[in-house]
Design an enzyme around this catalytic site. Structure first.
Site, short mmCIF file in Angstrom:
data_model
loop_
_atom_site.label_atom_id
_atom_site.label_comp_id
_atom_site.label_asym_id
_atom_site.label_seq_id
_atom_site.Cartn_x
_atom_site.Cartn_y
_atom_site.Cartn_z
N TYR A 1 47.05 -38.63 -108.18
CA TYR A 1 46.54 -39.29 -106.98
C TYR A 1 45.20 -39.66 -106.56
O TYR A 1 44.32 -38.87 -107.18
CB TYR A 1 47.10 -38.24 -105.94
CG TYR A 1 48.70 -38.26 -105.67
CD1 TYR A 1 49.35 -39.21 -104.88
CD2 TYR A 1 49.39 -36.88 -106.02
CE1 TYR A 1 50.65 -39.02 -104.53
CE2 TYR A 1 50.79 -36.94 -105.91
CZ TYR A 1 51.27 -38.10 -105.19
OH TYR A 1 52.76 -37.83 -105.07
N GLU B 1 61.35 -38.81 -101.46
CA GLU B 1 61.27 -37.28 -101.47
C GLU B 1 62.06 -36.78 -100.10
O GLU B 1 61.86 -37.60 -98.98
CB GLU B 1 60.25 -36.74 -101.65
CG GLU B 1 60.11 -34.95 -101.81
CD GLU B 1 58.88 -34.51 -102.36
OE1 GLU B 1 57.98 -35.15 -102.32
OE2 GLU B 1 58.97 -33.33 -102.26
N ASN C 1 59.70 -30.24 -111.72
CA ASN C 1 58.58 -31.16 -110.94
C ASN C 1 57.32 -30.10 -110.75
O ASN C 1 57.69 -29.01 -110.14
CB ASN C 1 59.10 -31.67 -109.80
CG ASN C 1 57.91 -32.25 -109.14
OD1 ASN C 1 57.27 -33.39 -109.34
ND2 ASN C 1 57.27 -31.86 -107.95
N GLU C 2 56.39 -30.90 -111.26
CA GLU C 2 54.93 -29.94 -111.27
C GLU C 2 55.07 -28.48 -111.31
O GLU C 2 55.00 -27.60 -110.59
CB GLU C 2 54.46 -30.16 -109.79
CG GLU C 2 54.09 -31.56 -109.30
CD GLU C 2 53.00 -32.09 -108.34
OE1 GLU C 2 52.66 -31.29 -107.67
OE2 GLU C 2 52.60 -33.07 -108.52
N GLU D 1 54.41 -39.96 -110.05
CA GLU D 1 53.73 -39.93 -108.97
C GLU D 1 52.29 -40.22 -109.15
O GLU D 1 51.34 -39.89 -109.67
CB GLU D 1 53.69 -38.19 -108.28
CG GLU D 1 55.12 -37.89 -107.95
CD GLU D 1 54.98 -36.60 -107.30
OE1 GLU D 1 53.94 -36.33 -106.51
OE2 GLU D 1 56.00 -35.89 -107.42
O1 AHR Z 1 54.47 -36.74 -103.02
C1 AHR Z 1 54.06 -35.63 -102.54
C2 AHR Z 1 53.91 -34.62 -103.34
O2 AHR Z 1 52.79 -34.33 -104.14
C3 AHR Z 1 54.90 -34.13 -104.21
O3 AHR Z 1 56.35 -33.29 -103.51
C4 AHR Z 1 54.67 -33.27 -105.33
O4 AHR Z 1 55.36 -33.39 -106.65
C5 AHR Z 1 53.10 -33.70 -105.50
O5 AHR Z 1 52.40 -32.55 -105.26
#
Ligand code: AHR
Length: 502
Positions: free
Chosen positions: A248, A25, A172-173, A305
């Site tokens: 995550y 990114e 995205n998101e 992600e």
């Molecule tokens: O990877 C960092 C961020 O995490 C990305 O930009 C976003 O899609 C997610 O919240």
């Protein structure tokens, strides 16, 4: 003692190379400095791409790269990043650190980077702040080879031929930084935007990906699919090929502090590992909802992600998300990659966040120096799973290790039949303190020869610019083969590959 039973005759599905995909990114020092230094840089480069970094990425056979974000994608206007560099717009990167984005890395540079790495391309389009026309024209610019305003513009900018866009993400998101939308609203936008991502070449080479849920938001998946299956079945080819999932692993939480990348005790180690295992619940949960609409599994779950997210390294820009990487990260990478293999019937791509200098990176750079993280070495150990066939395998007497509420299975595994006919077994010993003796049984099939490599160390061991090879793979010693059985002892906190030639 734990036994791993393998049934080599039973194949459970194809392991898409894309399960070992990556993400880059416009964030911190991922693109600028990490991958792209510009042609005038003193750092050795080919057309502006760092040679040392690209060479290292080629060695692990990165199958696919996602770009330009992340949150950045929904504020990215692709026309800012084409044409002569001197005329490209200088703007502020509002999401990440408020730094100047000079747009010197744009579509042409991304395609060049993927060419140099030898990987597929995954472009994420802008739904949050972009128009249908803008998205449609970007796709036309990249792929259309006949005569049109966008193909002419591409030619004027030095590239006559179209490029392959292997994957295209529509937003995205969208539930968060990509527009704070509700699922039904986004689903309608998805239906509309994807219509104009036209298959100009009539070869269906691009897989379209809808923005899926944030971790355990099952309602998002349900509402999105319900809306997209109204009238037109979303699984009809060319409407929706993938649904993304972001998850995550944080030892702490978003509000109170995520936790340090390097300073943690055994309790925190197990807590982080336990949270990683939630990935399997997510795959099963979202997969079950997808099964209701798409029992033939035509739509892939795209985990674009994933990885660890800690507090940034002390003294670094909080908006750059720069973190160190230890053996804990290696264990977490090994567990996740094993899970993706095990669920390869539904999981068709996964992209660790992110490739260089951001979050759980493969590579860290400091000026002209670079180092490979423990996570890089796990991708190296696992790379031969790419394009292999998953083989049935199960662990028995796999006792729990850990502390307090954070108990986890001692070993994680996955097994595949590689293209050359050999078996690849990848193993993680989740215990921070104890080695793990393991018997591997090939259920009556002769084992023949077994050899392997292992990445091991203390849970907080890492590579630094002063000591770049503190953590690196070594030969896995002590493997014994007898009949259909292999015996091995995995060191504490380790990730291993064993190749079996029958
Ligand atoms: O990877 C960092 C961020 O995490 C990305 O930009 C976003 O899609 C997610 O919240």
């Amino acid at each position: 003692m734990t036994t791993l039973y393998i049934n080599p005759a039973v194949q459970k599905g194809h392991i898409n190379p894309e399960l070992q995909g990556q993400f880059s990114e416009h964030l911190g020092r991922c693109i600028y400095e990490g991958l792209y230094v510009g042609e005038k840089s003193k750092i050795p480069n080919v057309k502006g791409m760092r040679k040392d970094v690209v060479d290292a990425l080629k060695k692990i056979h990165v199958p696919v790269l996602r770009w330009p974000g992340g949150c950045f994608a929904d504020e990215y206007h692709w026309k800012d990043g084409i044409g002569p560099k001197s005329t490209r717009k200088r703007m502020v990167n509002t999401h990440w650190g408020g730094v100047v984005e000079d747009n010197s890395f744009g579509t042409h540079e991304f395609m060049e980077l993927c060419k140099q790495i030898g990987c597929k391309t995954y472009i994420n389009g802008n739904v949050g702040s972009g128009t249908v026309q803008e998205m449609s024209e970007w796709y036309e610019y990249m792929t259309f080879e006949g005569e049109s305003p966008m193909s002419k513009l591409r030619e004027k900018n030095g590239h006559k031929a179209g490029w392959n866009v292997d994957y295209f993400g529509v937003g995205n998101e969208s539930w968060g930084c990509g527009g704070n939308m509700r699922p039904v609203y986004y689903a309608d936008l998805y239906r509309r935007y994807q219509t104009y991502v036209r298959d100009y070449r009539h070869d269906g080479h691009t897989r379209k990906i809808a923005c899926g849920p944030n971790a355990g938001d099952f309602n998002w998946t349900k509402q999105l699919l319900a809306t997209c299956y109204e009238g037109t079945p979303a699984s009809a080819h060319g409407f929706m090929d993938g649904l993304s999932l972001h998850y995550y692993t944080l030892p702490g939480d978003w509000v109170g502090g995520k936790g340090s990348a390097t300073e943690f005790d055994t309790a925190e180690y197990y807590h982080t590992v336990k949270k990683t295992l939630f990935m399997e619940d997510l795959i099963k949960g979202h997969g079950a909802i997808m099964d209701q609409y798409d029992p033939e599994k035509k739509i892939g779950l795209i985990i674009d992600e994933w990885g660890t997210w800690y507090d940034v390294e002390p003294g670094t820009n909080p908006g750059f998300l720069y973190q160190q990487n230890t053996m804990r990260d290696a264990v977490i990478a090994g567990i996740n990659l094993n899970l993706f293999n095990k669920h390869c019937d539904r999981v068709k791509m996964a992209n660790i966040a992110q490739m260089v200098n951001v979050l759980q990176a493969m590579i860290l750079t400091d000026g002209d120096k670079m180092l490979l993280t423990p996570t890089y070495h796990v991708f190296d150990l696992y790379q031969k799973h790419q394009d292999a066939e998953l083989v049935e395998s199960v662990l028995v007497d796999n006792d729990q290790v850990g502390m307090g509420d954070d108990m986890v299975p001692r070993i994680s595994e996955s097994v595949s039949r590689m293209k050359d006919g050999k078996l690849l077994i990848t193993l993680v010993n989740l215990s921070a303190e104890e080695e793990a003796p393991l018997t591997i049984s090939l259920s009556g099939e002769k084992a023949g020869k077994a050899e392997g490599r292992v990445l091991a160390g203390n849970m907080d061991q890492k590579n630094t610019f002063k000591s770049k090879n503190a953590v690196k793979p070594a030969k896995l010693t002590g493997l014994t083969v007898k009949g259909d059985q292999i015996k091995v002892t995995l060191p504490a906190c380790s990730v291993a590959e064993i190749v079996v030639t029958q």
